[in-house]
Design an enzyme around this catalytic site. Structure first.
Site, PDB file in Angstrom:
ATOM      1  N   HIS A  25      61.553 -29.363  52.676  1.00 27.20           N
ATOM      2  CA  HIS A  25      62.487 -28.352  53.173  1.00 27.20           C
ATOM      3  C   HIS A  25      62.915 -28.704  54.582  1.00 27.20           C
ATOM      4  O   HIS A  25      62.251 -29.469  55.298  1.00 27.20           O
ATOM      5  CB  HIS A  25      61.849 -26.956  53.142  1.00 27.20           C
ATOM      6  CG  HIS A  25      60.761 -26.757  54.162  1.00 27.20           C
ATOM      7  ND1 HIS A  25      60.996 -26.283  55.434  1.00 27.20           N
ATOM      8  CD2 HIS A  25      59.421 -26.975  54.095  1.00 27.20           C
ATOM      9  CE1 HIS A  25      59.862 -26.212  56.099  1.00 27.20           C
ATOM     10  NE2 HIS A  25      58.881 -26.631  55.320  1.00 27.20           N
ATOM     11  N   CYS A  26      64.084 -28.159  54.972  1.00 24.85           N
ATOM     12  CA  CYS A  26      64.550 -28.305  56.354  1.00 24.85           C
ATOM     13  C   CYS A  26      64.550 -26.920  56.984  1.00 24.85           C
ATOM     14  O   CYS A  26      63.800 -26.048  56.552  1.00 24.85           O
ATOM     15  CB  CYS A  26      65.932 -28.962  56.397  1.00 24.85           C
ATOM     16  SG  CYS A  26      67.201 -28.032  55.511  1.00 24.85           S
ATOM     17  N   VAL A  27      65.381 -26.671  57.953  1.00 20.00           N
ATOM     18  CA  VAL A  27      65.352 -25.405  58.674  1.00 20.00           C
ATOM     19  C   VAL A  27      65.756 -24.235  57.785  1.00 20.00           C
ATOM     20  O   VAL A  27      65.202 -23.143  57.880  1.00 20.00           O
ATOM     21  CB  VAL A  27      66.280 -25.464  59.911  1.00 20.00           C
ATOM     22  CG1 VAL A  27      66.334 -24.117  60.616  1.00 20.00           C
ATOM     23  CG2 VAL A  27      65.797 -26.538  60.864  1.00 20.00           C
ATOM     24  N   ARG A  29      66.859 -24.822  54.117  1.00 20.70           N
ATOM     25  CA  ARG A  29      67.014 -25.136  52.692  1.00 20.70           C
ATOM     26  C   ARG A  29      65.789 -25.810  52.091  1.00 20.70           C
ATOM     27  O   ARG A  29      65.109 -26.597  52.743  1.00 20.70           O
ATOM     28  CB  ARG A  29      68.213 -26.080  52.499  1.00 20.70           C
ATOM     29  CG  ARG A  29      69.557 -25.448  52.729  1.00 20.70           C
ATOM     30  CD  ARG A  29      70.619 -26.501  52.960  1.00 20.70           C
ATOM     31  NE  ARG A  29      70.563 -27.041  54.321  1.00 20.70           N
ATOM     32  CZ  ARG A  29      71.085 -28.189  54.692  1.00 20.70           C
ATOM     33  NH1 ARG A  29      71.688 -28.958  53.802  1.00 20.70           N
ATOM     34  NH2 ARG A  29      70.992 -28.605  55.927  1.00 20.70           N
TER      35      ARG A  29
END
Length: 466
Positions: A25-27, A29
């Site tokens: 995951h990113c910030v 999504r």
């Protein structure tokens, strides 16, 4: 609904844990490399309370959750599926197997420039503050703020120094990121990049005004001692050569001698090649590219602005918009400004406005909340929630946004709006624009707000009457 329940529903909607190759995951999504994206139940996925949208790009299937919550959902998903926590690089490597050569090239550029984007955007914001302090005719007629209040002059000077650092040593940033991407030692990439802007070299920005250019005499050849400040292509190619040469040598030199031999040989060979071959050739190619882009927009500014404003958001869907960051940086390095980035800012504003308009036309309370928060996010430069969570779900909102972006882009291009740097691509974007262009840019912002808002509401009413 609990986070655990939402995680279970997401896993089911994307085809179950057996369809997941890797996940991270990113910030905002969740990012998946899936075996088969065709089995994803998008309707079920986007009906989950915590899901704000989903899309596929660069071989990754991404689910928009939101800042903070995404980490909790991911942790629950790891527990449910038993998959190990994957790094972003592992996800990218798994996803890249599905890409064609052009997509891989675009992905490579994205992987190089995205990590250095925070430094570039921060520099752009600080340059904007410096512009406010030093620009004439903003607060006083034919005078700047520091002219009237000279006690702020040194304050502005320090801000300018801090802001310019990222652009002055841009090859160092690119060298670090590019060599890391190509599989080499990123520290050698930093050295390579800084070597190309060493103070002993003639500054590239002084190249055109210098009558006598210093040279080296190497093997009977006169090699110009010119730096590559603000240049993108020379350091990209040199970084690729350095990384591949390092990998080649490490496979052939015994471990006991690698520390003494690999780095010196790699830097010497790449350094000589950079100044003798790579630099001059890529510098010339970069100038041709810059002249071509400038020439197109000079010959037909209205058409260029209209097309770029229209196509930027669709390019975001494909991921190809990352290539234009390299073009923006090259334009700034070669001409001192970019006319492309201001249109990016208007595109983001247009997407945010279309999402905001959806809040007034929908009766779905969840969508109302999503539309508002997504619009705010887009106005501050993060458009994924607005684009993928709202506008693309209702195609007429996306169409309204790109129409507004196109008209706004055409207007600011006709009026010669330029940015000194890239910055936050939204309402704060004016800070990166030259102060003398603020008037035209604010009108462009107005166009990117009014037209998408009105069109989204009109399209929504026409849709309901059919």
């Amino acid at each position: 609904m609990s986070v655990k329940t939402s995680a279970e529903q997401i896993v089911t909607a994307i085809g179950g844990k057996e369809n997941i190759v890797a996940a991270t995951h990113c910030v905002t999504r969740l990012r998946f490399a899936l075996k088969d994206e065709s089995v994803v139940d998008k309707e079920a996925l986007e009906n989950i309370d915590l899901v704000r949208g989903s899309f596929s790009a660069n071989g990754q299937f991404q689910v928009v959750i939101g800042q903070g919550t995404v980490d909790k959902v991911y942790q629950e998903m790891v527990k449910l599926t038993g998959i190990g926590e994957s790094s972003k690089e592992e996800i990218k490597d798994a996803a890249s197997q599905k890409l064609n050569p052009i997509q891989r090239a675009v992905k490579t550029l994205a992987d190089i420039f995205i990590p250095i984007l925070p430094a570039i955007v921060t520099a752009g914001l600080l340059m904007g503050i410096n512009n406010i302090l030093t620009g004439q005719d903003i607060f006083f007629d034919k005078k700047s703020l520091v002219d009237v209040y000279p006690q702020w002059k040194d304050f502005a000077s320090i801000i300018n120094l801090i802001a310019n650092t990222a652009f002055t040593f841009l090859p160092g940033l690119i060298g670090w990121s590019a060599v890391k991407k190509f599989g080499g030692n990123p520290l050698l990439g930093i050295v390579l990049g800084l070597m190309l802007v060493h103070p002993d070299l003639l500054n590239a920005w002084a190249y055109g005004s210098t009558k006598e250019i210093p040279t080296w005499n190497l093997f009977g050849l006169d090699i110009q001692k010119v730096g590559y400040q603000g240049q993108v292509l020379p350091v990209l190619v040199a970084s690729y050569v350095l990384a591949k040469l390092e990998i080649f040598l490490k496979k052939r030199i015994p471990d006991a001698f690698q520390l003494l031999l690999v780095a010196p040989i790699v830097l010497l060979i790449t350094g000589f090649l950079s100044f003798i071959v790579i630099g001059p050739i890529t510098f010339a190619i970069a100038n041709v590219i810059t002249d071509a882009v400038v020439g197109i927009f000079h010959a037909a500014p209205a058409l260029g602005g209209l097309i770029y404003g229209l196509l930027y958001a669709p390019l975001v869907i494909t991921g190809m918009h990352h290539t234009f960051l390299a073009v923006d940086l090259q334009l700034i390095g070669s001409t001192g400004s970019t006319f492309l980035w201001p249109m990016l800012a208007l595109s983001n504003i247009a997407q945010g406005t279309a999402a905001l308009a959806m809040m007034f036309v929908t009766r779905d309370e969840k969508l109302k909340g999503l539309s508002l928060t997504s619009a705010i996010s887009a106005y501050l430069g993060i458009t994924e929630p607005a684009m993928f969570g709202v506008n693309l779900r209702f195609r007429f909102a996306f169409i309204a946004a790109i129409i507004g972006s196109a008209i706004g882009g055409m207007f600011i291009t006709l009026n010669g709006v330029k940015a000194a740097s890239v910055g936050v691509g939204g309402l704060p974007g004016f800070l990166s624009i030259f102060p003398q262009n603020w008037g035209a840019f604010f009108i462009g912002m107005g166009i990117a707000i009014v037209i998408p808002f009105v069109l989204t509401i009109v399209f929504a009413k026409l849709r309901k009457t059919k």
